[in-house]
Scaffold this motif. Structure first.
Motif, mmCIF file in Angstrom:
data_model
loop_
_atom_site.group_PDB
_atom_site.id
_atom_site.type_symbol
_atom_site.label_atom_id
_atom_site.label_comp_id
_atom_site.label_asym_id
_atom_site.label_seq_id
_atom_site.Cartn_x
_atom_site.Cartn_y
_atom_site.Cartn_z
ATOM 1 N N THR A 260 0.821 -1.214 0.000
ATOM 2 C CA THR A 260 0.000 0.000 0.000
ATOM 3 C C THR A 260 0.854 1.262 0.000
ATOM 4 O OG1 THR A 260 -1.728 -1.177 1.215
ATOM 5 C CG2 THR A 260 -1.838 1.233 1.195
ATOM 6 N N LEU A 261 1.917 1.264 0.825
ATOM 7 C CA LEU A 261 2.777 2.446 0.915
ATOM 8 C C LEU A 261 3.526 2.713 -0.382
ATOM 9 C CD1 LEU A 261 4.261 2.085 4.527
ATOM 10 C CD2 LEU A 261 2.577 3.748 3.726
ATOM 11 N N VAL A 262 3.848 1.636 -1.111
ATOM 12 C CA VAL A 262 4.547 1.817 -2.389
ATOM 13 C C VAL A 262 3.571 2.110 -3.517
ATOM 14 C CG1 VAL A 262 5.980 0.687 -4.139
ATOM 15 C CG2 VAL A 262 6.514 0.396 -1.716
ATOM 16 N N VAL A 263 2.458 1.363 -3.545
ATOM 17 C CA VAL A 263 1.504 1.496 -4.643
ATOM 18 C C VAL A 263 0.803 2.854 -4.618
ATOM 19 C CG1 VAL A 263 -0.704 0.650 -5.535
ATOM 20 C CG2 VAL A 263 1.099 -0.963 -4.970
ATOM 21 N N THR A 264 0.422 3.328 -3.429
ATOM 22 C CA THR A 264 -0.347 4.570 -3.335
ATOM 23 C C THR A 264 0.361 5.766 -3.978
ATOM 24 O OG1 THR A 264 -1.461 3.773 -1.346
ATOM 25 C CG2 THR A 264 -1.528 6.146 -1.779
ATOM 26 N N PRO A 265 1.646 6.027 -3.661
ATOM 27 C CA PRO A 265 2.321 7.144 -4.348
ATOM 28 C C PRO A 265 2.425 6.935 -5.856
ATOM 29 C CG PRO A 265 3.547 6.502 -2.385
ATOM 30 C CD PRO A 265 2.510 5.447 -2.608
ATOM 31 N N PHE A 266 2.645 5.682 -6.287
ATOM 32 C CA PHE A 266 2.682 5.392 -7.722
ATOM 33 C C PHE A 266 1.338 5.742 -8.354
ATOM 34 C CE2 PHE A 266 6.584 3.196 -7.026
ATOM 35 C CZ PHE A 266 7.165 2.968 -8.256
ATOM 36 N N ILE A 267 0.260 5.329 -7.687
ATOM 37 C CA ILE A 267 -1.081 5.585 -8.196
ATOM 38 C C ILE A 267 -1.351 7.086 -8.288
ATOM 39 C CG2 ILE A 267 -3.517 5.489 -7.528
ATOM 40 C CD1 ILE A 267 -2.998 2.640 -6.555
ATOM 41 N N LEU A 268 -1.070 7.802 -7.204
ATOM 42 C CA LEU A 268 -1.320 9.243 -7.188
ATOM 43 C C LEU A 268 -0.495 9.962 -8.245
ATOM 44 C CD1 LEU A 268 -1.460 9.895 -3.336
ATOM 45 C CD2 LEU A 268 -3.368 9.895 -4.946
ATOM 46 N N SER A 269 0.770 9.561 -8.357
ATOM 47 C CA SER A 269 1.661 10.196 -9.334
ATOM 48 C C SER A 269 1.157 9.974 -10.751
ATOM 49 C CB SER A 269 3.075 9.636 -9.182
ATOM 50 O OG SER A 269 3.913 10.122 -10.204
ATOM 51 N N THR A 270 0.825 8.716 -11.068
ATOM 52 C CA THR A 270 0.369 8.390 -12.422
ATOM 53 C C THR A 270 -0.983 9.029 -12.715
ATOM 54 O OG1 THR A 270 1.496 6.262 -12.182
ATOM 55 C CG2 THR A 270 -0.008 6.487 -14.035
ATOM 56 N N ALA A 271 -1.884 9.012 -11.721
ATOM 57 C CA ALA A 271 -3.217 9.583 -11.928
ATOM 58 C C ALA A 271 -3.138 11.084 -12.181
ATOM 59 C CB ALA A 271 -4.098 9.288 -10.719
ATOM 60 N N VAL A 272 -2.368 11.778 -11.345
ATOM 61 C CA VAL A 272 -2.230 13.231 -11.523
ATOM 62 C C VAL A 272 -1.530 13.538 -12.840
ATOM 63 C CG1 VAL A 272 -1.219 15.340 -10.572
ATOM 64 C CG2 VAL A 272 -2.238 13.661 -9.047
ATOM 65 N N TYR A 273 -0.515 12.717 -13.176
ATOM 66 C CA TYR A 273 0.239 12.927 -14.416
ATOM 67 C C TYR A 273 -0.679 12.840 -15.639
ATOM 68 C CZ TYR A 273 3.972 12.375 -17.900
ATOM 69 O OH TYR A 273 4.792 12.545 -18.975
ATOM 70 N N HIS A 274 -1.623 11.898 -15.606
ATOM 71 C CA HIS A 274 -2.519 11.700 -16.754
ATOM 72 C C HIS A 274 -3.828 12.473 -16.630
ATOM 73 C CE1 HIS A 274 0.231 8.292 -17.375
ATOM 74 N NE2 HIS A 274 -0.132 8.368 -18.631
ATOM 75 N N LEU A 275 -4.004 13.213 -15.526
ATOM 76 C CA LEU A 275 -5.228 13.978 -15.339
ATOM 77 C C LEU A 275 -5.329 15.140 -16.320
ATOM 78 C CD1 LEU A 275 -7.651 13.836 -13.453
ATOM 79 C CD2 LEU A 275 -6.494 15.445 -11.931
ATOM 80 N N SER A 276 -4.192 15.523 -16.889
ATOM 81 C CA SER A 276 -4.154 16.636 -17.825
ATOM 82 C C SER A 276 -5.146 16.445 -18.980
ATOM 83 C CB SER A 276 -2.730 16.799 -18.372
ATOM 84 O OG SER A 276 -2.700 17.679 -19.462
ATOM 85 N N SER A 277 -5.137 15.260 -19.590
ATOM 86 C CA SER A 277 -6.033 14.997 -20.726
ATOM 87 C C SER A 277 -7.491 15.074 -20.324
ATOM 88 C CB SER A 277 -5.733 13.613 -21.326
ATOM 89 O OG SER A 277 -4.446 13.580 -21.885
ATOM 90 N N THR A 278 -7.800 14.562 -19.121
ATOM 91 C CA THR A 278 -9.181 14.580 -18.656
ATOM 92 C C THR A 278 -9.655 16.007 -18.392
ATOM 93 O OG1 THR A 278 -8.826 12.419 -17.633
ATOM 94 C CG2 THR A 278 -10.774 13.642 -16.947
ATOM 95 N N VAL A 279 -8.800 16.803 -17.773
ATOM 96 C CA VAL A 279 -9.150 18.209 -17.513
ATOM 97 C C VAL A 279 -9.393 18.947 -18.825
ATOM 98 C CG1 VAL A 279 -8.263 20.410 -16.638
ATOM 99 C CG2 VAL A 279 -7.981 18.334 -15.280
ATOM 100 N N ASN A 280 -8.500 18.742 -19.791
ATOM 101 C CA ASN A 280 -8.670 19.383 -21.104
ATOM 102 C C ASN A 280 -9.952 18.937 -21.777
ATOM 103 O OD1 ASN A 280 -6.295 20.835 -20.890
ATOM 104 N ND2 ASN A 280 -5.061 19.275 -21.907
ATOM 105 N N ASN A 281 -10.264 17.650 -21.636
ATOM 106 C CA ASN A 281 -11.486 17.111 -22.223
ATOM 107 C C ASN A 281 -12.721 17.771 -21.620
ATOM 108 O OD1 ASN A 281 -13.823 14.965 -21.988
ATOM 109 N ND2 ASN A 281 -12.626 14.371 -23.769
ATOM 110 N N ILE A 282 -12.744 17.907 -20.297
ATOM 111 C CA ILE A 282 -13.884 18.537 -19.612
ATOM 112 C C ILE A 282 -14.030 19.999 -20.033
ATOM 113 C CG2 ILE A 282 -14.767 19.274 -17.362
ATOM 114 C CD1 ILE A 282 -13.457 16.744 -16.182
#
Length: 561
Positions: A260-282
């Motif tokens: 959990t401690l390793v996966v969570t930062p990976f998840i947050l980092s990847t999600a925020v990194y790819h959130l750009s396309s979703t924000v632009n889409n909205i």
């Protein structure tokens, strides 16, 4: 130098830079997968049109975010955790990590799939809800696939992941086009887009649902292949466990906490990194038409051109950076765990240089040949072709930035600086959102505003990540041979490629016939100039995948002595 000595040198350098070879394998598979993905977009586009592509990519952006949060980062995270155990030859502990990771994704992936299915209306317009719901089961399946890929990557074996990626894209291509066609034919008597608005919307929705089914079929195919690979290696895995004399004192709670401690930062980092396309889409498909009273069908059609054509093409070179990052992560994690900072720094420098040697000429090539490349792959109206080509020229600039930021994010995770990519991505997202809002609502740039926002986002990520890596290991990238010489060689390459294309156009009058020789000749010119300008040495060539072949070609062409 005799044949035996050449082979010895090749073996020695390959051993020193094994991650480069693995990156080459994964990059080749990634490029093949992206090319397959690009090639099937042409027949898919003919079936579902710009509107269908717009609906598909709108749903895909939200599916992608849920996937990032639940499953997408699992291969990298599991690879890092297990690689650290394998470095100490703790095979039993590594396998327990693997089993608990499977349990983790079964729970998290299941919850995420249900949330996406029943909560689809919270994210998208009514006509896109069926498309997003079709994506929901794929989130669950991808989690299991991600753990299996991460397990093999931790063993520094990229072949399994590589083959699974290719099979995934082949199945995706076949089912996407086939399912889209059959679903549309079930509702319409002829394969001709209706003239009325209601008919266009139904056509686009049916086509997008079929394409989403292809995505799920591809992931399921890849999972079945990876399960087969695990079954084939099961005997070796258990023999290693039986001969492991280390005590595995970690409790169930301790292992889950580590994951959990390793996966969570990976998840947050990847999600925020790819959130750009979703924000632009909205911003483009929902906020813009709401404030300016624009037709949503036209807006989604234009978004289909941007995301389904220009952005898809510009994403192909980034596959190399993603492969380099995936291959390098276990090596950097192991070196960091062993406190061999100097070696980790060398690996980082070599990975960055190799990524730039590929990304910079790709960016220049896409900029110079944007129109013929778009025309080669898609059948458009003149208006759509003009838009797709112009957007691709703008997005070409972001290829280098995305390549470097993708790599550096994984480097930071391998170094244990898990929070740095999250913070950097958050700052970059705020910057790009501000730029997108300003340009979309205060100018007439339309989709070019989104392209500029992409450049701002990837550029900011580049700079911030490089600063973080420098602070982490005292790393400073060499400038001349990493950036300046590849850029100079790429400028000459671009000029030659454009000249060849124009000359062949005078003879053939066909953009499709002219562009392929232009690309091949341009690539040969770049390779020659890169060596002549001393951007890459013979020793570095030996370390590349197929390095012996590259050196022999260079010597036959008298580029090397």
């Amino acid at each position: 130098m005799g044949k035996n000595s050449l082979e010895k040198k090749d073996t020695s350098l390959r051993k020193d830079n094994a991650f480069l070879v693995q990156a080459g394998i994964l990059a080749a598979a990634g490029m093949i997968s992206r090319v397959i993905g690009l090639l099937y977009r042409s027949p898919l586009h003919r079936v579902i049109g710009d509107l269908g592509m717009g609906y598909y990519n709108t749903a895909f952006n939200f599916y992608n975010i849920v996937l990032m949060i639940s499953s997408y980062s699992i291969p990298a995270a599991i690879s890092k955790v297990i690689a650290q155990r394998l470095a100490l030859k703790e095979y039993r502990a590594a396998h327990r990590m693997f089993l608990y990771a499977l349990g983790y994704v079964l729970v998290v992936g299941g919850v995420a799939s249900l949330f996406l299915f029943f909560g689809a209306g919270l994210f998208v317009e009514p006509e896109v809800i069926p498309v997003l719901r079709t994506f929901a089961p794929t989130v669950f399946v991808y989690g299991i696939l991600g753990v299996l890929r991460g397990y093999f990557q931790a063993h520094k074996s990229m072949a399994q992941t590589s083959v699974s990626q290719i099979l995934e894209q082949i199945a995706n291509a076949i089912v996407s086009v086939g399912a889209a066609y059959l679903l549309i034919r079930s509702s319409f008597a002829a394969m001709e887009v209706p003239a009325d608005r209601e008919g266009k919307v139904l056509w686009g929705t049916k086509g997008a649902v079929g394409s989403a089914m292809g995505t799920g079929a591809g992931v399921l195919t890849a999972l079945l292949f990876m399960l087969g690979m695990y079954a084939l290696n099961k005997g070796l895995i258990h023999r290693r466990i039986q001969h492991d004399e280390h005590e595995d004192a970690d409790s169930c709670g301790s292992i889950l906490k580590t994951i959990t401690l390793v996966v969570t930062p990976f998840i947050l980092s990847t999600a925020v990194y790819h959130l750009s396309s979703t924000v632009n889409n909205i911003l483009y498909t929902r906020a813009l038409p709401a404030l300016k009273e624009l037709d949503t069908v036209e807006i989604h059609s234009r978004w289909g051109v941007f995301s389904g054509q220009s952005q898809t093409i510009s994403n192909i070179p980034v596959a190399f950076a993603s492969a380099m990052a995936a291959a390098m992560l276990p090596a950097v994690a192991q070196l960091t765990a062993a406190k061999r900072t100097g070696e980790a720094r060398d690996k980082v420098g070599l990975a960055v240089k190799t990524t730039m040697i590929i990304s910079i000429p790709c960016a220049v090539g896409l900029f110079v040949l944007a129109r013929p490349v778009t025309a080669l792959l898609f059948k458009n109206t003149q208006e759509s072709e003009d838009l797709a080509a112009g957007l691709l020229m703008a997005l070409a600039v972001s290829v280098v930035f995305y390549g470097l930021s993708t790599l550096s994010s994984q480097i930071l995770q391998g170094l244990g600086r898990l929070n740095a990519p999250i913070l950097n991505a958050g700052i970059s997202l705020i910057l790009q959102s501000a730029v997108a809002l300003l340009l979309l609502f205060c100018t007439k740039l339309d989709l070019y505003a989104v392209a500029i926002a992409n450049i701002v986002y990837s550029g900011a990520m580049c700079i911030l990540n490089q600063i973080s890596v420098r602070k982490a290991i005292g790393y400073r990238q060499e400038i001349s041979r990493t950036f300046l010489i590849p850029l100079l060689a790429s400028v000459f390459m671009g000029a030659v490629a454009w000249g060849v294309y124009e000359a062949l156009m005078l003879l053939t009058k066909s953009p499709r016939i002219s562009v392929i020789p232009a690309i091949l000749i341009g690539a040969a010119v770049y390779f020659a100039l890169l060596i002549l300008f001393r951007g890459v040495t013979e020793e570095e060539l030996w370390g590349f995948p197929k390095g012996n072949l590259l050196v022999r070609v260079a010597k036959k062409c008298r580029l090397l002595k």
